[in-house]
Design a protein around this motif. Structure first.
Motif, short mmCIF file in Angstrom:
data_model
loop_
_atom_site.label_atom_id
_atom_site.label_comp_id
_atom_site.label_asym_id
_atom_site.label_seq_id
_atom_site.Cartn_x
_atom_site.Cartn_y
_atom_site.Cartn_z
N ALA A 15 11.94 -4.83 12.32
CA ALA A 15 12.06 -3.55 12.06
C ALA A 15 13.18 -2.88 11.94
CB ALA A 15 10.97 -2.89 13.24
N ASN A 62 11.18 2.12 12.30
CA ASN A 62 10.25 2.30 11.33
C ASN A 62 9.02 1.58 11.77
OD1 ASN A 62 9.18 2.14 8.77
ND2 ASN A 62 10.33 0.61 7.97
N HIS A 65 7.29 -0.99 9.10
CA HIS A 65 8.20 -2.07 8.71
C HIS A 65 7.52 -3.10 8.10
CE1 HIS A 65 7.29 -4.91 11.84
NE2 HIS A 65 7.07 -3.62 12.86
N ASP A 106 4.30 -3.96 18.46
CA ASP A 106 5.41 -3.24 18.28
C ASP A 106 6.11 -2.57 19.45
OD1 ASP A 106 5.52 -4.19 15.73
OD2 ASP A 106 4.89 -2.23 14.74
#
Length: 244
Positions: A15, A62, A65, A106
């Motif tokens: 990412a 992000n 991503h 994430d």
């Protein structure tokens, strides 16, 4: 403020991210900052640098991503009333695909990466978020109570996953709600859930504001409310993760 772009390893590939650092010294407390759905752009970089200037290492990942590097859709310099519907329509599939499971896959990677940076002090970190990012911040703090000491969300749908999630939070909290997003009755429900958590918090509607009031590159921006948001954010961080 010193800053750089980085690649953060995640279970679904790297990412891209923006990081801002205080001048000199260190290590410093870390803050994971989730942007709104429009993503990393000059306004968000400026906000990260502003926070870094108060003594925090700030990582802005992000979150989309998987769809490509930020910004995942082309953005105008200023997001006005005529631009918003088309941009939101293009981003909505990405928002809908960003499930709680994807968020948490994430989140663990982002927190581990931030905590491992040599500029970041050992111990807990903070998580903040704007708009959609406010929901991601709540999910992150709920899943990592031993790592996240402070949680801030501004004009975010913090109760979208249910009030039970809020009642399980363990971080110190500030929620700054837009008047156009949350009724006083809904605020009472959110605050009752935070009361049940038995944690230190402030949760309030910023009078006269609409969704996105902190973001200076949009027509939702409210300078007075943005200033109040900085006061609230810095007070929260100063209590949970004092810098310097």
């Amino acid at each position: 403020m010193p800053d750089t772009t980085l690649l953060v390893p995640t279970p679904d590939g790297p990412a891209d991210a923006f990081a801002a650092f205080p001048e000199g010294g260190g290590p410093h407390p870390g803050v994971l900052m989730y942007s709104d759905a429009f993503g990393i752009r000059p306004a968000l970089r400026a906000m990260a640098r502003e926070l870094a200037g108060h003594g925090y290492v700030v990582l802005v990942p992000n979150v989309f991503h998987r769809q490509g590097p930020t910004p995942v859709v082309e953005l105008p310099d200023f997001i006005g009333e005529d631009d918003r519907p088309g941009l939101v329509a293009r981003l909505m599939p990405f928002i809908e695909a960003h499930t709680p499971e994807r968020t948490l896959a994430d989140a663990g990677a982002f927190l581990s990466f931030l905590s491992a940076r040599p500029e970041v002090a050992p111990g807990p970190v903070a998580v903040s978020g704007y708009c959609f990012g406010g929901l991601l911040a709540v999910r992150t703090a709920a899943a990592h109570p031993g790592t996240v000491a402070a949680l801030a969300s501004f004009h975010g749908p913090v109760h979208a996953d249910g009030l039970d999630v809020l009642s399980g939070l363990r971080a110190e909290i500030h929620f700054g709600h837009a008047a156009g997003d949350l009724t006083p009755q809904a605020l009472a429900g959110v605050n009752a859930a935070l009361d049940a958590a038995g944690i230190a918090y402030t949760s309030e509607i910023y009078p006269g504001t609409v969704h996105g009031f902190t973001l200076p590159d949009t027509d939702a921006f409210d300078a007075g409310a943005s200033g109040h948001h900085w006061d609230r954010l810095l007070a929260l961080l100063g209590s949970a993760l004092p810098a310097g």
